[in-house]
Design a protein around this motif. Structure first.
Motif, mmCIF file in Angstrom:
data_model
loop_
_atom_site.group_PDB
_atom_site.id
_atom_site.type_symbol
_atom_site.label_atom_id
_atom_site.label_comp_id
_atom_site.label_asym_id
_atom_site.label_seq_id
_atom_site.Cartn_x
_atom_site.Cartn_y
_atom_site.Cartn_z
ATOM 1 N N SER A 124 3.949 -1.060 0.583
ATOM 2 C CA SER A 124 4.840 -2.136 0.999
ATOM 3 C C SER A 124 5.932 -2.370 -0.050
ATOM 4 O O SER A 124 7.100 -2.585 0.288
ATOM 5 N N THR A 148 -4.743 -10.716 1.697
ATOM 6 C CA THR A 148 -4.333 -9.447 2.312
ATOM 7 C C THR A 148 -5.313 -9.034 3.405
ATOM 8 O O THR A 148 -4.906 -8.577 4.489
ATOM 9 N N ILE A 178 3.864 -0.222 8.609
ATOM 10 C CA ILE A 178 2.925 0.482 7.724
ATOM 11 C C ILE A 178 1.624 0.782 8.461
ATOM 12 O O ILE A 178 1.094 1.892 8.387
ATOM 13 N N PHE A 204 2.245 -6.505 0.556
ATOM 14 C CA PHE A 204 1.997 -6.385 1.995
ATOM 15 C C PHE A 204 1.843 -7.754 2.656
ATOM 16 O O PHE A 204 2.418 -8.001 3.725
ATOM 17 N N GLN A 242 4.890 -5.202 8.325
ATOM 18 C CA GLN A 242 3.453 -4.882 8.189
ATOM 19 C C GLN A 242 3.013 -3.902 9.270
ATOM 20 O O GLN A 242 2.282 -2.942 8.995
ATOM 21 N N ILE A 284 -1.969 -0.221 -0.002
ATOM 22 C CA ILE A 284 -1.064 -0.798 0.996
ATOM 23 C C ILE A 284 -0.027 -1.703 0.332
ATOM 24 O O ILE A 284 1.109 -1.818 0.801
ATOM 25 N N ASP A 285 -0.388 -2.333 -0.802
ATOM 26 C CA ASP A 285 0.602 -3.116 -1.557
ATOM 27 C C ASP A 285 1.658 -2.189 -2.162
ATOM 28 O O ASP A 285 2.859 -2.508 -2.154
#
Length: 237
Positions: free
Chosen positions: A126, A74, A145, A134, A142, A122-123
């Motif tokens: 997503s 990531t 976001i 993500f 991506q 962020i995961d």
């Protein structure tokens, strides 16, 4: 101005990349040590520019790992979004920025939880939007976001946690990239390099009714002999 040029302008406007490190700190975090007193009783304490204790600590840290494989993947995606490849220059991950991040969280542990927590955030974001982690989202997904967390002045309240994570990561990625060999080349920084001096210009000397004598010209101002040491024996003033 694209992302690379924006970050280049930020770095070029500072005296050293230490500014970017300090920008990552909050008031409650430990400041980076900027000066240490060298032991006065040991000529063997140093190996080039670092003490033996510093070298031992670096070796110890490089033998450890903080991030798991998913987190590293990531961070690789995010680092390359922050500083993508351009022309002859590589993306951030290609020049070792992810390795730098791994090292810096071990050397400066106050970055660990914010970065790990940011990857979780962020995961989650997503998954909520695209039903996938993500790193597995498409580039356009991506970027969608990232656009929501990359501009602190415009971020929505529900994205503030993501903005704090991304701002910290952006500072660290920029520090890692612009202190790499390629990053320094991209900045155009040449450091302390030998200069060529051809003596005082003739027109300046003429203003004071001066000029070099032939012996000085022959001995000192010959480009092909710049690296030779002058023999001043028998030189008369």
């Amino acid at each position: 101005m694209d992302r690379r040029k924006s970050l280049k302008a930020m770095v070029a406007g500072t005296v050293t990349s230490g500014f970017m490190f300090s920008a990552c700190l909050t008031d409650s975090e430990e400041k980076t040590i900027t000066k240490t007193d060298a032991p006065a009783n040991s000529d063997n304490n140093y190996d080039t520019t670092r003490t033996k204790d510093e070298l031992a600590r670096e070796k110890e840290l490089r033998g450890k790992q903080y991030f798991n494989e998913h987190e590293l993947a990531t961070l690789t995606v995010l680092a390359d979004i922050i500083i993508p490849a351009e022309g002859e220059y590589s993306a951030a991950s290609t020049v070792g920025v992810v390795g730098f991040l791994e090292y810096i969280v071990l050397d400066m542990p106050h970055h660990q939880i914010p970065l790990r927590g940011g990857i979780m955030w962020i995961d989650h974001e997503s998954n909520k939007r695209f039903n996938k982690k993500f790193k597995d989202a498409t580039l356009s997904e991506q970027i969608t976001i990232v656009e929501d967390i990359a501009y602190p002045d415009d971020v929505k309240p529900e994205h503030q946690a993501g903005e704090k994570f991304f701002t910290r990561l952006r500072d660290l990625v920029a520090t890692g990239y612009f202190t790499s060999q390629e990053g320094i080349k991209y900045l155009g920084y040449v450091g302390n390099t030998p200069n060529v001096w051809d003596g005082v210009p003739k027109d300046v000397l003429a203003q004071y009714n001066l000029e070099y004598d032939q012996h000085t010209l022959d001995a000192c101002i010959k480009p092909e002999e710049r690296n030779e040491i002058v023999n001043w024996d028998n030189y008369e003033v």
